[in-house]
Design an enzyme around this catalytic site. Structure first.
Site, PDB file in Angstrom:
ATOM      1  N   ARG A 122     -11.370  14.719   3.373  1.00  0.00           N
ATOM      2  CA  ARG A 122     -11.123  15.301   2.032  1.00  0.00           C
ATOM      3  C   ARG A 122      -9.714  15.852   1.869  1.00  0.00           C
ATOM      4  NH1 ARG A 122     -16.420  17.368   2.784  1.00  0.00           N
ATOM      5  NH2 ARG A 122     -17.908  16.037   1.710  1.00  0.00           N
ATOM      6  N   LYS A 144       1.481   9.738  -6.843  1.00  0.00           N
ATOM      7  CA  LYS A 144       0.535   8.669  -7.185  1.00  0.00           C
ATOM      8  C   LYS A 144       0.302   7.843  -5.928  1.00  0.00           C
ATOM      9  CE  LYS A 144       1.049   7.746 -12.083  1.00  0.00           C
ATOM     10  NZ  LYS A 144       1.471   6.757 -13.090  1.00  0.00           N
ATOM     11  N   GLU A 186      13.980   0.113 -10.914  1.00  0.00           N
ATOM     12  CA  GLU A 186      13.466   1.459 -11.229  1.00  0.00           C
ATOM     13  C   GLU A 186      14.621   2.398 -11.569  1.00  0.00           C
ATOM     14  OE1 GLU A 186      10.292   1.870 -11.596  1.00  0.00           O
ATOM     15  OE2 GLU A 186       9.218   0.575 -10.192  1.00  0.00           O
ATOM     16  N   LYS A 230      12.685  11.686 -11.853  1.00  0.00           N
ATOM     17  CA  LYS A 230      11.254  11.601 -11.539  1.00  0.00           C
ATOM     18  C   LYS A 230      10.674  13.006 -11.344  1.00  0.00           C
ATOM     19  CE  LYS A 230       7.495   9.263  -9.853  1.00  0.00           C
ATOM     20  NZ  LYS A 230       6.941   8.055  -9.313  1.00  0.00           N
ATOM     21  N   GLU A 240      -0.236  12.838 -15.700  1.00  0.00           N
ATOM     22  CA  GLU A 240      -0.037  11.831 -16.746  1.00  0.00           C
ATOM     23  C   GLU A 240      -0.957  12.054 -17.947  1.00  0.00           C
ATOM     24  OE1 GLU A 240       1.037   7.929 -15.217  1.00  0.00           O
ATOM     25  OE2 GLU A 240       0.158   7.036 -17.000  1.00  0.00           O
ATOM     26  N   ARG A 244       4.362  11.751 -18.597  1.00  0.00           N
ATOM     27  CA  ARG A 244       4.574  10.959 -17.386  1.00  0.00           C
ATOM     28  C   ARG A 244       4.423   9.460 -17.628  1.00  0.00           C
ATOM     29  NH1 ARG A 244       2.823  12.030 -11.103  1.00  0.00           N
ATOM     30  NH2 ARG A 244       3.566  10.022 -10.351  1.00  0.00           N
ATOM     31  N   ASN A 248       6.225   4.543 -16.753  1.00  0.00           N
ATOM     32  CA  ASN A 248       5.671   3.178 -16.684  1.00  0.00           C
ATOM     33  C   ASN A 248       6.437   2.212 -17.567  1.00  0.00           C
ATOM     34  OD1 ASN A 248       3.554   3.881 -14.897  1.00  0.00           O
ATOM     35  ND2 ASN A 248       2.495   4.831 -16.612  1.00  0.00           N
ATOM     36  N   HIS A 251       6.484  -1.481 -16.947  1.00  0.00           N
ATOM     37  CA  HIS A 251       5.418  -1.777 -15.985  1.00  0.00           C
ATOM     38  C   HIS A 251       4.233  -2.498 -16.618  1.00  0.00           C
ATOM     39  CE1 HIS A 251       7.815   0.904 -13.608  1.00  0.00           C
ATOM     40  NE2 HIS A 251       6.969   0.920 -12.593  1.00  0.00           N
ATOM     41  N   HIS A 255       3.409  -5.509 -14.606  1.00  0.00           N
ATOM     42  CA  HIS A 255       2.218  -5.617 -13.757  1.00  0.00           C
ATOM     43  C   HIS A 255       1.478  -6.917 -14.026  1.00  0.00           C
ATOM     44  CE1 HIS A 255       1.510  -1.083 -12.679  1.00  0.00           C
ATOM     45  NE2 HIS A 255       2.467  -1.638 -11.980  1.00  0.00           N
ATOM     46  N   HIS A 268       7.483  -6.192  -7.207  1.00  0.00           N
ATOM     47  CA  HIS A 268       7.251  -5.126  -8.188  1.00  0.00           C
ATOM     48  C   HIS A 268       8.492  -4.862  -9.049  1.00  0.00           C
ATOM     49  CE1 HIS A 268       5.511  -1.522  -9.917  1.00  0.00           C
ATOM     50  NE2 HIS A 268       6.619  -0.869  -9.605  1.00  0.00           N
TER      51      HIS A 268
HETATM   52  P1  NAD Z   1       7.210  -2.880   0.014  1.00  0.00           P
HETATM   53  O1  NAD Z   1       6.628  -1.614   0.418  1.00  0.00           O
HETATM   54  O2  NAD Z   1       6.352  -4.084   0.002  1.00  0.00           O
HETATM   55  O3  NAD Z   1       8.496  -3.156   0.903  1.00  0.00           O
HETATM   56  C1  NAD Z   1       9.223  -4.336   0.673  1.00  0.00           C
HETATM   57  C2  NAD Z   1       9.577  -5.049   1.974  1.00  0.00           C
HETATM   58  O4  NAD Z   1      10.671  -4.395   2.576  1.00  0.00           O
HETATM   59  C3  NAD Z   1       8.466  -5.084   3.001  1.00  0.00           C
HETATM   60  O5  NAD Z   1       8.369  -6.396   3.505  1.00  0.00           O
HETATM   61  C4  NAD Z   1       8.956  -4.135   4.092  1.00  0.00           C
HETATM   62  O6  NAD Z   1       8.526  -4.546   5.360  1.00  0.00           O
HETATM   63  C5  NAD Z   1      10.444  -4.236   3.975  1.00  0.00           C
HETATM   64  N1  NAD Z   1      11.194  -3.050   4.361  1.00  0.00           N
HETATM   65  C6  NAD Z   1      10.951  -1.793   3.970  1.00  0.00           C
HETATM   66  N2  NAD Z   1      11.922  -0.987   4.369  1.00  0.00           N
HETATM   67  C7  NAD Z   1      12.799  -1.720   5.066  1.00  0.00           C
HETATM   68  C8  NAD Z   1      14.034  -1.445   5.705  1.00  0.00           C
HETATM   69  N3  NAD Z   1      14.606  -0.254   5.652  1.00  0.00           N
HETATM   70  N4  NAD Z   1      14.655  -2.459   6.332  1.00  0.00           N
HETATM   71  C9  NAD Z   1      14.132  -3.712   6.338  1.00  0.00           C
HETATM   72  N5  NAD Z   1      12.994  -4.045   5.713  1.00  0.00           N
HETATM   73  C10 NAD Z   1      12.336  -3.056   5.077  1.00  0.00           C
HETATM   74  O7  NAD Z   1       7.820  -2.774  -1.464  1.00  0.00           O
HETATM   75  P2  NAD Z   1       8.418  -1.583  -2.319  1.00  0.00           P
HETATM   76  O8  NAD Z   1       9.215  -2.242  -3.362  1.00  0.00           O
HETATM   77  O9  NAD Z   1       9.014  -0.520  -1.498  1.00  0.00           O
HETATM   78  O10 NAD Z   1       7.131  -0.911  -2.986  1.00  0.00           O
HETATM   79  C11 NAD Z   1       6.345  -1.595  -3.921  1.00  0.00           C
HETATM   80  C12 NAD Z   1       5.042  -0.865  -4.061  1.00  0.00           C
HETATM   81  O11 NAD Z   1       5.285   0.461  -4.513  1.00  0.00           O
HETATM   82  C13 NAD Z   1       4.084  -1.491  -5.037  1.00  0.00           C
HETATM   83  O12 NAD Z   1       2.823  -1.556  -4.448  1.00  0.00           O
HETATM   84  C14 NAD Z   1       4.065  -0.530  -6.217  1.00  0.00           C
HETATM   85  O13 NAD Z   1       2.854  -0.529  -6.887  1.00  0.00           O
HETATM   86  C15 NAD Z   1       4.335   0.780  -5.519  1.00  0.00           C
HETATM   87  N6  NAD Z   1       4.909   1.799  -6.384  1.00  0.00           N
HETATM   88  C16 NAD Z   1       4.314   3.001  -6.407  1.00  0.00           C
HETATM   89  C17 NAD Z   1       4.824   4.009  -7.186  1.00  0.00           C
HETATM   90  C18 NAD Z   1       4.194   5.363  -7.159  1.00  0.00           C
HETATM   91  O14 NAD Z   1       4.554   6.211  -7.984  1.00  0.00           O
HETATM   92  N7  NAD Z   1       3.305   5.619  -6.247  1.00  0.00           N
HETATM   93  C19 NAD Z   1       5.977   3.788  -7.963  1.00  0.00           C
HETATM   94  C20 NAD Z   1       6.571   2.539  -7.898  1.00  0.00           C
HETATM   95  C21 NAD Z   1       6.025   1.548  -7.099  1.00  0.00           C
HETATM   96  N1  GLY Z   2       5.726   5.072 -11.146  1.00  0.00           N
HETATM   97  C1  GLY Z   2       5.034   5.721 -12.214  1.00  0.00           C
HETATM   98  C2  GLY Z   2       4.673   7.125 -11.927  1.00  0.00           C
HETATM   99  O1  GLY Z   2       4.922   7.637 -10.861  1.00  0.00           O
HETATM  100  O2  GLY Z   2       4.113   7.778 -12.764  1.00  0.00           O
END
Ligand code: NAD
Ligand code: GLY
Length: 370
Positions: A122, A144, A186, A230, A240, A244, A248, A251, A255, A268
């Site tokens: 939890r 998130k 972003e 942010k 949100e 907030r 998006n 997005h 998406h 993404h």
């Molecule tokens: P990812 O996490 O898939 O990373 C991209 C690639 O880069 C992977 O193959 C990873 O192995 C590689 N990598 C990471 N760091 C590295 C480094 N320093 N050197 C070499 N390789 C490296 O992609 P991302 O773009 O970081 O994240 C996308 C995800 O984030 C999506 O799932 C999206 O929904 C999520 N997201 C979440 C939020 C949130 O607020 N929580 C906001 C935006 C995106």
């Molecule tokens: N990436 C959208 C949010 O964090 O609200």
């Protein structure tokens, strides 16, 4: 360059620490936070190979015991099945309520680690060590967390804030250029929705397609201003209930493009870039902003080496159907974030399926005949 920003939330405030070359100091940074002794570091094979040992050694030196769990790289592994494996690792290593899940990786690792931390026993402590630009400026901040459902992205999740976001920009040196550009989507988003000065600085800057092209001062500006944007928005509306949703921007259609291309063809950030360009056209169709501003936005996206067009093979009707699964649907209406000027957006439910049927084909590459 070293900066500490705060995410000001009434009960779960935390810092975002940004300092190049600081990865080996993470143990010392965690020490004063009053966390338990055990840490489960969650990463993937690629990131762990580069940075796992540095983090482990630093944590050990600060008195933490560290177990490592690796998840396969890629959005298609952002599933409940991967979460189950994190729980298995937590059980195997006897993680306790006072223990910490540490995410070392991009947004996929961060979102899943956060969700596992929110639900294991939890709720255990959670620390974000983002290693992609996208995760540094967006995914790691704001709490998130979650995974995808086969029918749609991020449909399962929880709001769960980290105790610390720890950013060492030096790790971006190993990030593939395509992933760097994805993060820039972003960054451009913050310029359009919130910070027109950031937008202007990016417009005036030299090449933006790779981290190796950026002067350190510009990288600092990008990280600090994006994280500040942010933090400002999340500080005003953590769950949100209103504001907030502007985060998006780009997005909604983004998406849909990501999911309809199987999370393989378009990543993404690329989806967000395409979605911002399409949102610009929707805003023009609704007389909310002008063609000149849309051109400025699209020029900056293109300068960063990101796409602006929806892949031609996607069926607009299928895209519209996919939008119905978007988390921003309210009373059956899809809510869009649309720009009114550089630095300002509105949230609207005035984008009808009829408008989408006109605008989506015009945003396809090559444009489909009307
Ligand atoms: P990812 O996490 O898939 O990373 C991209 C690639 O880069 C992977 O193959 C990873 O192995 C590689 N990598 C990471 N760091 C590295 C480094 N320093 N050197 C070499 N390789 C490296 O992609 P991302 O773009 O970081 O994240 C996308 C995800 O984030 C999506 O799932 C999206 O929904 C999520 N997201 C979440 C939020 C949130 O607020 N929580 C906001 C935006 C995106
Ligand atoms: N990436 C959208 C949010 O964090 O609200």
């Amino acid at each position: 360059m070293a900066a500490v920003l705060s995410v000001n939330l009434p009960e779960t405030a935390y810092d975002i620490a940004i300092a190049p070359g600081s990865l080996g100091d993470i143990g010392a940074a965690l020490k004063p936070l009053g966390l338990g002794q055990k840490v489960l570091m969650i990463s993937n094979r690629v990131v762990e190979k580069y940075y796992g040992e540095t983090v482990r050694r630093s944590l050990n030196a600060a008195g933490f015991s560290v177990a490592t769990h690796l998840i396969p790289a890629g959005e298609r592994y952002k599933t409940l099945n991967s979460i189950q494996k994190i729980y298995d690792a937590a059980l195997e290593h006897r993680l306790e309520r006072s223990s910490t899940f540490l995410a070392l990786g991009g947004g996929v690792v961060g979102d899943m680690t956060g969700f596992a931390a929110a639900t294991w026993l939890r709720g255990v402590n959670f620390v974000q060590v983002p290693t992609t630009l996208l995760a540094m400026v967006d995914a790691s901040v704001g709490g998130k967390t979650g995974v995808n459902h086969p029918q749609g992205k991020n449909l399962i999740g929880a709001f769960y804030q980290p105790k610390l976001v720890y950013i060492d920009p030096d790790v971006l040196k190993t990030l593939p250029p395509r992933e760097f550009r994805a993060g820039m989507a972003e960054v451009i988003k913050y310029g359009v929705i919130w910070d027109r000065d950031l937008f202007a600085q990016l417009e005036a800057a030299g090449p933006l397609q790779s981290v190796h092209q950026l002067p350190l001062a510009l990288l600092e500006t990008i990280l600090v201003r994006s994280c500040q944007a942010k933090a400002d928005v999340v500080g005003k509306d953590e769950r949100e209930s209103g504001l907030r949703a502007i985060l998006n921007y780009g997005h909604t259609l983004g998406h849909a493009v990501e999911s309809l291309t199987g999370y393989k063809l378009v990543n993404h950030g690329e989806g967000v870039a395409i979605g911002m360009a399409a949102a610009g056209q929707l805003a023009i169709a609704l007389d909310l902003w002008d063609t000149a501003a849309a051109k400025r936005q699209d020029a900056l996206i293109t300068k960063t080496g990101l796409p602006t067009k929806i892949p031609a093979f996607l069926d607009p009707l299928e895209m519209i159907a996919t939008l119905q699964l978007d988390k921003k649907v309210a009373a059956g209406k899809v809510r869009f974030i649309l720009p009114t000027e550089i630095g300002k957006v509105v949230i609207t439910d005035q984008v009808t399926p009829q408008i989408l049927q006109k605008v989506i084909p015009a945003c396809q590459d090559p444009p489909c005949p009307p």
